[in-house]
Design a protein around this motif. Sequence first.
Motif, short mmCIF file in Angstrom:
data_model
loop_
_atom_site.label_atom_id
_atom_site.label_comp_id
_atom_site.label_asym_id
_atom_site.label_seq_id
_atom_site.Cartn_x
_atom_site.Cartn_y
_atom_site.Cartn_z
N GLU A 2 0.71 -0.99 0.08
CA GLU A 2 -0.03 -0.03 0.01
C GLU A 2 0.74 1.18 0.07
OE1 GLU A 2 -2.64 -0.41 3.41
OE2 GLU A 2 -3.48 -1.97 2.35
N GLU A 3 2.05 1.32 0.59
CA GLU A 3 2.63 2.46 0.85
C GLU A 3 3.43 2.62 -0.69
OE1 GLU A 3 6.27 4.41 3.57
OE2 GLU A 3 5.74 2.24 4.05
N ARG A 4 3.81 1.52 -1.29
CA ARG A 4 4.49 1.83 -2.57
C ARG A 4 3.56 2.42 -3.58
NH1 ARG A 4 4.43 -3.80 -4.84
NH2 ARG A 4 2.52 -2.96 -5.29
N ASP A 5 2.25 1.99 -3.30
CA ASP A 5 1.28 2.26 -4.41
C ASP A 5 1.02 3.75 -3.88
OD1 ASP A 5 0.97 -0.25 -5.45
OD2 ASP A 5 -0.83 -0.93 -4.56
N GLY A 6 0.94 4.07 -2.78
CA GLY A 6 0.57 5.53 -2.51
C GLY A 6 1.94 6.47 -2.81
N LEU A 7 3.09 6.00 -2.58
CA LEU A 7 4.03 6.71 -3.09
C LEU A 7 4.00 6.88 -4.41
CD1 LEU A 7 6.98 5.38 -0.69
CD2 LEU A 7 6.32 7.91 -0.87
N THR B 277 -1.70 16.75 0.43
CA THR B 277 -1.61 16.68 1.68
C THR B 277 -2.43 15.46 2.21
OG1 THR B 277 -1.56 18.93 2.02
CG2 THR B 277 -2.36 17.88 3.89
N ALA B 278 -3.39 15.21 1.77
CA ALA B 278 -4.50 14.05 1.95
C ALA B 278 -3.62 12.84 1.66
CB ALA B 278 -5.67 13.85 1.16
N LEU B 279 -2.95 12.67 0.46
CA LEU B 279 -2.01 11.54 0.26
C LEU B 279 -0.83 11.44 1.19
CD1 LEU B 279 -1.94 9.03 -1.42
CD2 LEU B 279 -0.80 10.41 -3.27
N TYR B 280 -0.12 12.46 1.57
CA TYR B 280 0.83 12.45 2.58
C TYR B 280 0.33 11.79 3.88
CZ TYR B 280 4.21 13.83 5.78
OH TYR B 280 5.05 13.96 6.99
N ARG B 281 -0.96 12.22 4.33
CA ARG B 281 -1.55 11.81 5.57
C ARG B 281 -1.74 10.50 5.74
NH1 ARG B 281 -5.14 17.08 6.56
NH2 ARG B 281 -3.59 18.37 7.53
N ALA B 282 -2.05 9.83 4.48
CA ALA B 282 -2.42 8.29 4.24
C ALA B 282 -1.07 7.73 4.18
CB ALA B 282 -3.20 8.10 3.00
#
Length: 159
Positions: free
Chosen positions: A18-23, A53-58
Motif C-alpha cells: 500500500e505504501e508503494r502504491d501511495g508513493l 496533503t491528503a495522500l501524505y497523511r495516508a
Amino acid sequence: MATVDQTFVHRLAVLIGEERDGLQKFIALLQQEEALLIAGKIDTLTTLAEEKTALYRALQRLSDDRTVMFARVGARVSNENIRLALGSLPDALTSWDEVIALATEAKERNRVNGQLIRDRLQNNQQALTTLLSAAEHPQIYGQDGQSRPTGGGRHLGSA
C-alpha cells in the motif's frame, strides 16, 4: 528481532504494498505540481496541494501502522528488521526496495518543487519592489511625449 508469526509478516507485506502504491501516486502529484509551477499555472496548485496533503497523511498512517506493529513485537522499525521479517517473501522485499527508492525520489522532487516556489516568490518580490518604487517616483510626461523629471519645479499656486 524476535520471531514473528505469519499474520505479522502478511500484514507487513500488505502495508508495504500500500505504501508503494501511495508513493507512486504521490510522485505523480509532485510531477503535476512541477509542471504547473514551470507553466506558471498557479491557480490549479491549491487543489493539487489539498490532494497532496491528503495522500501524505495516508502515507504517514501507513508508516505509523508499521511502527505500531513492530513495537508490539518489541522491535523497532529498521531496514534490517523489515528485511528479516519479509525474508520468506521475495515479492514483498522487492516492494520494500521500491518503497525506499520511491521515497528518495519523492524527497528530491519535493525539494525541486520547493526551489521552484522559492524562485517564483523571489521573482514576484522583485517585480513588486520595482512596481512600488516606480509608484513612489512617477515620471511626468510633457506635451511633446517626453518624460520630465519630477521635483525641483514650482508648486501649484506659487508665482
